[in-house]
Write an enzyme that holds these catalytic residues in place. Sequence first.
Site, mmCIF file in Angstrom:
data_model
loop_
_atom_site.group_PDB
_atom_site.id
_atom_site.type_symbol
_atom_site.label_atom_id
_atom_site.label_comp_id
_atom_site.label_asym_id
_atom_site.label_seq_id
_atom_site.Cartn_x
_atom_site.Cartn_y
_atom_site.Cartn_z
ATOM 1 N N ASP A 1 -0.238 5.171 0.773
ATOM 2 C CA ASP A 1 -0.346 6.064 1.822
ATOM 3 C C ASP A 1 -0.602 5.319 3.351
ATOM 4 O OD1 ASP A 1 -0.741 8.804 0.270
ATOM 5 O OD2 ASP A 1 -2.005 7.484 -0.452
ATOM 6 N N ASP B 1 0.804 -1.023 0.101
ATOM 7 C CA ASP B 1 -0.001 -0.024 0.173
ATOM 8 C C ASP B 1 1.062 1.312 -0.126
ATOM 9 O OD1 ASP B 1 -2.333 1.700 0.333
ATOM 10 O OD2 ASP B 1 -2.160 1.744 2.486
#
Length: 337
Positions: free
Chosen positions: A49, A47
């Site tokens: 953020d 991922d």
Amino acid sequence: MAENLEPLEPEVKRIKREDNSMGTNVLLSDAQDAAAVNEKRTVFVWDMDETLILLKSLLDGTYGKSCDGAKDIEKGVEIGKCWEKHILQVCDEYFFYEQIEEFNEPFVDSLSEYDDGRDLSAYDFSKDGFSQPCDDANKRKLAYRYRVIAQKYAQVLGLHCVLDQETLKLWDDLYDLTDDFTDKWLSSARALLEQCLEGDFFSSSASFHSSSTTSSCHKKGEKVNVLVTSGSLVPSLVKCLLFRLNGSIPYDNVYSSWDVGKLQCFSWIKERFGSTASQFCVIGNGSEECEAAKAMGWPFVMIDLQPGCWHRFPGLSLKTIKQYIDVVYPEETKDES
């Protein structure tokens, strides 16, 4: 701002995603090649953020609040606003974002079948009449834009070929300020990305990888970083450049789940890298990637903002990730004798 791009290659047509190795060369000795055949490819699915970078948690104060008064929350918010403002500026000025914001794609090569390989060196993107890509003509124009975006991302010097020195210094200063404020979250996450490409997951195997950022290669035994972000594609690519992740994540390994969801992206990744010759591990902070990893039967490492937790940066290590992988993919037989 200065822009200095290498010539585009008009004679090379874009290749469909599932067949796209993009000609990355990995030179192996005979011994390395023999060892690699017996290795499984390791695919790290990240991922972005609040995992590899911090932005949303700076903007909403979550990061500062998690530090129990040790951080100036307002300073974090201001840092986040600076990133937000300048990311959008770079997107608009250099990556066609004003034109294509409403036409997000899940990955750069998703429209490659519409790209006829035309020489774009003298192409005027401001006068080609591009509009909503509902027909083949406008899909081709959108594919042209993504081809140029990919080229800018893939250049060895990255944004140094696009931005002027003053702007580059601004970004360097902002990166250093953010890294200091977050106790080296950015630099330690980037270091782990690099270690994942170099790490030896098998006691008797050879470790190798390509340092080229042009694209990924598909070989047994290699280590691959893939990014699946819930943000739209162009800003995510720009974030990779500005947060210095492009050296470890090629442009064609960046997926946007904005429209399709993370489970769909994970399915594409499994199909692309092979189900039997690969082992996968997902690292992120959200419930969607957690549920998608569970559905795929992949190990999931949950990132936690809380200070003192080992599943954050600095803190998370390759050794910890390997422990998660070993639970789902136990080594076959270490000694068959």
